[in-house]
Scaffold this motif. Structure first.
Motif, PDB file in Angstrom:
ATOM      1  N   UNK A  83       0.662  -1.115  -0.080  1.00  0.00           N
ATOM      2  CA  UNK A  83       0.003  -0.016  -0.036  1.00  0.00           C
ATOM      3  C   UNK A  83       0.750   1.177  -0.125  1.00  0.00           C
ATOM      4  N   UNK A  84       0.739   2.134  -0.835  1.00  0.00           N
ATOM      5  CA  UNK A  84       1.299   3.367  -1.150  1.00  0.00           C
ATOM      6  C   UNK A  84       0.992   4.305   0.032  1.00  0.00           C
ATOM      7  N   UNK A  85       2.159   5.229   0.468  1.00  0.00           N
ATOM      8  CA  UNK A  85       1.988   6.321   1.456  1.00  0.00           C
ATOM      9  C   UNK A  85       0.957   7.195   0.935  1.00  0.00           C
ATOM     10  N   UNK A  86       0.719   7.800  -0.322  1.00  0.00           N
ATOM     11  CA  UNK A  86      -0.172   8.675  -0.639  1.00  0.00           C
ATOM     12  C   UNK A  86      -1.657   8.138  -0.342  1.00  0.00           C
ATOM     13  N   UNK A  87      -1.818   6.668  -0.387  1.00  0.00           N
ATOM     14  CA  UNK A  87      -3.021   6.274  -0.393  1.00  0.00           C
ATOM     15  C   UNK A  87      -3.540   6.322   1.199  1.00  0.00           C
ATOM     16  N   UNK A  88      -2.490   6.075   1.949  1.00  0.00           N
ATOM     17  CA  UNK A  88      -2.801   6.191   3.385  1.00  0.00           C
ATOM     18  C   UNK A  88      -3.044   7.537   3.839  1.00  0.00           C
ATOM     19  N   UNK A  89      -2.368   8.552   3.239  1.00  0.00           N
ATOM     20  CA  UNK A  89      -2.403   9.829   3.605  1.00  0.00           C
ATOM     21  C   UNK A  89      -4.180  10.220   3.216  1.00  0.00           C
ATOM     22  N   UNK A  90      -4.512   9.746   1.963  1.00  0.00           N
ATOM     23  CA  UNK A  90      -5.689   9.976   1.587  1.00  0.00           C
ATOM     24  C   UNK A  90      -7.059   9.351   2.636  1.00  0.00           C
ATOM     25  N   UNK A  91      -6.593   8.275   2.874  1.00  0.00           N
ATOM     26  CA  UNK A  91      -7.607   7.569   3.681  1.00  0.00           C
ATOM     27  C   UNK A  91      -7.424   8.043   5.273  1.00  0.00           C
ATOM     28  N   UNK A  92      -6.338   8.734   5.695  1.00  0.00           N
ATOM     29  CA  UNK A  92      -6.331   9.457   6.812  1.00  0.00           C
ATOM     30  C   UNK A  92      -7.232  10.644   6.892  1.00  0.00           C
ATOM     31  N   UNK A  93      -7.002  11.386   5.782  1.00  0.00           N
ATOM     32  CA  UNK A  93      -7.778  12.694   5.533  1.00  0.00           C
ATOM     33  C   UNK A  93      -9.339  12.535   5.506  1.00  0.00           C
ATOM     34  N   UNK A  94      -9.697  11.158   4.836  1.00  0.00           N
ATOM     35  CA  UNK A  94     -11.155  10.720   4.682  1.00  0.00           C
ATOM     36  C   UNK A  94     -11.618  10.489   5.902  1.00  0.00           C
ATOM     37  N   UNK A  95     -10.859   9.615   6.769  1.00  0.00           N
ATOM     38  CA  UNK A  95     -11.178   9.256   8.163  1.00  0.00           C
ATOM     39  C   UNK A  95     -11.171  10.546   9.319  1.00  0.00           C
ATOM     40  N   UNK A  96     -10.496  11.541   8.904  1.00  0.00           N
ATOM     41  CA  UNK A  96     -10.402  12.860   9.635  1.00  0.00           C
ATOM     42  C   UNK A  96     -11.836  13.556   9.379  1.00  0.00           C
TER      43      UNK A  96
END
Length: 179
Positions: free
Chosen positions: A1-14
């Motif tokens: 899993x890429x870091x950019x996808x994890x950042x996007x998921x983090x922002x979505x859950x924020x």
């Protein structure tokens, strides 16, 4: 899993955390607007819990394809903290204004409906009086059970429904004169 996808998921859950905080502010504003009883508060808390769990579960299923990660909890907590520290005062004021406006609208509708109900009951009472006055015999037949004890042994009740003999003679005389 890429870091950019994890950042996007983090922002979505924020963002999901901000939505949960807005719903929480709705319940807080209602408690400031009207002081509910302890039972109502318990019901509101349980309702909020189910709404929050539904939103988080839906987010996990749709965004993460049912895989749960630790940073989801941190992202939700971060979203809640951002909303409470920055936007909470404004949303509570907005919800209180909404409650006041809806209360005045409901009050106006309640007064209007009460007025129409009062007019309708007066019209129905007047109609009932007129019908009772015009059709007294009909109501005696319908309400026989109510007046049974009063008229059962009296001849006046029988006289009420008997035809007058004189009336039939007058009709017969009129018909014979006519022919």
């Amino acid at each position: 899993m890429s870091v950019i996808k994890q950042i996007i998921e983090f922002l979505e859950f924020s963002f999901i955390g901000i939505i949960l905080a807005i719903i929480f502010d709705f319940f807080r504003a209602y408690r400031k607007f009207k002081t509910p009883t302890s039972k109502a508060t318990i019901i509101q808390d349980i309702t909020y819990f189910f709404i929050a769990m539904f939103i988080v579960t839906l987010g996990v299923i749709n965004i993460l394809d049912s895989s749960f990660r630790l940073y989801i909890i941190m992202a939700i907590m971060l979203g809640v903290l951002i909303h409470i520290n920055i936007f909470s005062k404004f949303t509570i004021k907005l919800f209180i204004m909404f409650f006041k406006a809806s209360e005045s609208i409901f009050e106006f509708l309640n007064i209007t409906l009460a007025f129409y109900k009062q007019i309708l009951t007066k019209i129905l009472r007047l109609f009932k009086k007129i019908v009772k006055k015009c059709c007294k015999k009909f109501f005696y037949v319908i309400d026989f059970s109510k007046y049974k004890d009063k008229f059962l042994h009296k001849k006046s009740f029988i006289k009420l429904f008997k035809r007058k003999k004189n009336h039939t003679k007058e009709v017969n005389e009129y018909e014979t004169e006519k022919v």
